[in-house]
Design an enzyme around this catalytic site. Structure first.
Site, PDB file in Angstrom:
ATOM      1  N   ALA A  83       0.804  -1.227   0.000  1.00 31.65           N
ATOM      2  CA  ALA A  83       0.000   0.000   0.000  1.00 31.65           C
ATOM      3  C   ALA A  83       0.836   1.276   0.000  1.00 31.65           C
ATOM      4  CB  ALA A  83      -0.940   0.001   1.205  1.00 31.65           C
ATOM      5  N   ASP A  84       2.165   1.152   0.008  1.00 32.08           N
ATOM      6  CA  ASP A  84       3.002   2.349   0.082  1.00 32.08           C
ATOM      7  C   ASP A  84       4.248   2.193  -0.796  1.00 32.08           C
ATOM      8  OD1 ASP A  84       3.724   4.887   0.888  1.00 32.08           O
ATOM      9  OD2 ASP A  84       4.673   4.229   2.748  1.00 32.08           O
ATOM     10  N   PRO A  85       4.048   2.062  -2.123  1.00 34.93           N
ATOM     11  CA  PRO A  85       5.197   1.823  -3.017  1.00 34.93           C
ATOM     12  C   PRO A  85       5.940   3.107  -3.386  1.00 34.93           C
ATOM     13  CG  PRO A  85       3.176   1.844  -4.301  1.00 34.93           C
ATOM     14  CD  PRO A  85       2.764   2.031  -2.853  1.00 34.93           C
TER      15      PRO A  85
END
Length: 208
Positions: A83-85
């Site tokens: 969810a946090d690339p």
């Protein structure tokens, strides 16, 4: 850390063997609820990787495409996605692969959400406001009564303004779509909002 370890393990197991993206292995025998021990991944964060890319003559387009495919596979097929690339969580490696690290923030989708999200993305690509409306209504949570015809008209204007001829999606696209839905008394469940946030973050990483 126990949850993160399980998510990292399952995401690694789901990887396509030919994928450019690598995910570190978990040393389960050394990990506990308070300590997470992962495989060391040599690499440089995307934001600092220009010199490494030049030194090893790496194909930037192939790296970006590989990361995009891996993320879309997680979202559309696996149902569990990073969810946090952001550029610090993606490492460029000298062998031409990428390492995706830090699965402390993940999103989870059920099959109905995946199907509706896929239809929404296809509708946006085809600039079809009716299909987009129907797909969004399948995953949105209504706070008030919604005039579906007005929503379709608004989405049609949105598609013309944001995805007209010659225009490309940008990081604000999904944020603007979220705001539009809110004006119609609709909100997305956390998992869908997480997808939109992840895609906005991914866009910046892909550009770099």
């Amino acid at each position: 850390f126990g949850v993160e370890a399980r998510t990292t393990l399952s995401s690694r197991a789901a990887l396509d063997g030919d994928a450019i993206v690598r995910i570190p292995a978990v040393h389960e025998e050394l990990s506990t609820a308070r300590v997470l021990v992962l495989e060391w991944m040599d690499g440089v964060a995307v934001r600092d990787a220009a010199a490494l890319i030049a030194e090893h003559d790496l194909d930037r387009t192939a790296l970006a495409r590989g990361l995009l495919v891996a993320m879309l596979r997680q979202i559309m097929i696996d149902g569990v996605f990073h969810a946090d690339p952001h550029p610090g969580n993606v490492l460029v490696r000298a062998d031409g692969t990428l390492a995706l690290i830090d699965f402390g923030s993940v999103g989870r989708l059920d099959s109905l959400q995946q199907s509706a999200l896929l239809r929404a993305l296809l509708a946006m690509n085809q600039r079809d406001p009716r299909q987009l409306r129907d797909a969004l209504l399948d995953i949105a949570q209504a706070r008030t009564a919604t005039d579906e015809d007005l929503l379709e008209t608004a989405l049609g204007q949105f598609l013309v303004q944001r995805l007209g001829e010659g225009m490309r999606p940008d990081p604000e696209l999904f944020a603007d779509l979220l705001r539009l839905m809110l004006t119609f008394g609709l909100a997305f469940p956390p998992a869908i909002a997480a997808v939109f946030r992840a895609l906005m973050t991914l866009d910046g990483t892909l550009i770099q």
